[in-house]
Scaffold this motif. Structure first.
Motif, PDB file in Angstrom:
ATOM      1  N   ALA A   1       9.893  15.527 -24.879  1.00  0.00           N
ATOM      2  CA  ALA A   1      11.166  15.394 -25.597  1.00  0.00           C
ATOM      3  C   ALA A   1      10.985  15.747 -27.068  1.00  0.00           C
ATOM      4  CB  ALA A   1      11.711  13.976 -25.455  1.00  0.00           C
TER       5      ALA A   1
ATOM      6  N   SER B   1      16.410  14.600 -25.960  1.00  0.00           N
ATOM      7  CA  SER B   1      16.188  13.186 -25.675  1.00  0.00           C
ATOM      8  C   SER B   1      15.302  12.999 -24.443  1.00  0.00           C
ATOM      9  CB  SER B   1      17.519  12.476 -25.454  1.00  0.00           C
ATOM     10  OG  SER B   1      18.082  12.868 -24.221  1.00  0.00           O
ATOM     11  N   LYS B   2      14.706  11.806 -24.360  1.00  0.00           N
ATOM     12  CA  LYS B   2      13.892  11.478 -23.190  1.00  0.00           C
ATOM     13  C   LYS B   2      14.754  11.482 -21.928  1.00  0.00           C
ATOM     14  CE  LYS B   2      12.600   7.601 -24.723  1.00  0.00           C
ATOM     15  NZ  LYS B   2      12.053   6.244 -24.807  1.00  0.00           N
TER      16      LYS B   2
END
Length: 86
Positions: free
Chosen positions: A27, A33-34
């Motif tokens: 990420a 984002s994760k």
């Protein structure tokens, strides 16, 4: 990293396999984002490339088994730095 989600999923998978990276590392590398990484490598990749999906899951499984070790090392480093500042 913007672009087509399918292309991103393939690139993420290749990065994770080559670097044995965690979801968090991937990420950060791709600037997403994760949650996006997780969605790409579990849902999208499974449909796109089954072999790549299996390889990524093996890396993620290994990372999950080792996470307590990385956490312990990070904590030890944190306190080591705190002692040196005193």
């Amino acid at each position: 990293m913007k672009g087509l989600p399918e292309e991103r999923a393939i690139r993420l998978a290749q990065y994770i396999i080559e670097q044995e990276a965690t979801v968090r590392q991937a990420a950060a590398q791709f600037g997403i984002s994760k949650s996006t990484v997780h969605k790409d490598i579990t849902t999208r990749l499974r449909r796109l490339n089954r072999l790549l999906y299996i390889q990524v899951q093996a890396v993620l499984r290994k990372n999950k088994q080792e996470r307590h070790i990385r956490g312990g090392m990070a904590t030890r480093e944190k306190y080591r730095c705190a002692r040196q500042k005193k």
